[in-house]
Design a protein around this motif. Sequence first.
Motif, short mmCIF file in Angstrom:
data_model
loop_
_atom_site.label_atom_id
_atom_site.label_comp_id
_atom_site.label_asym_id
_atom_site.label_seq_id
_atom_site.Cartn_x
_atom_site.Cartn_y
_atom_site.Cartn_z
N THR A 224 4.03 7.74 -0.24
CA THR A 224 2.98 7.86 -1.23
C THR A 224 2.08 6.63 -1.15
O THR A 224 2.57 5.51 -1.10
CB THR A 224 3.57 7.96 -2.65
N LEU A 225 0.78 6.85 -1.15
CA LEU A 225 -0.17 5.73 -1.19
C LEU A 225 -0.08 5.09 -2.56
O LEU A 225 -0.26 5.76 -3.57
CB LEU A 225 -1.58 6.24 -0.90
N PHE B 188 0.78 -1.23 0.00
CA PHE B 188 0.00 0.00 0.00
C PHE B 188 0.81 1.28 0.00
O PHE B 188 0.27 2.34 -0.29
CB PHE B 188 -0.94 0.02 1.21
N TRP B 189 2.11 1.24 0.37
CA TRP B 189 2.90 2.46 0.51
C TRP B 189 4.21 2.38 -0.26
O TRP B 189 4.80 1.31 -0.39
CB TRP B 189 3.24 2.75 1.97
#
Length: 55
Positions: free
Chosen positions: A45-46, A27-28
């Motif tokens: 950042t996602l 997810f990151w």
Amino acid sequence: MSGECLACGLMAGRVPLPGGCVLRTEFWVVEHCVGPLGLGTQLRTLALSAPADAG
């Protein structure tokens, strides 16, 4: 970049990223900063659409 956001280009490897990606999870994405934030700054950042094999 033609309409693409900078973060998307960096995550996909289409925009040069000095120092490369620091960490990538499902997810990151944590990357070294590009721009005026200063040496040693890292950005989270996602990763909604980052390719799994980038970075």
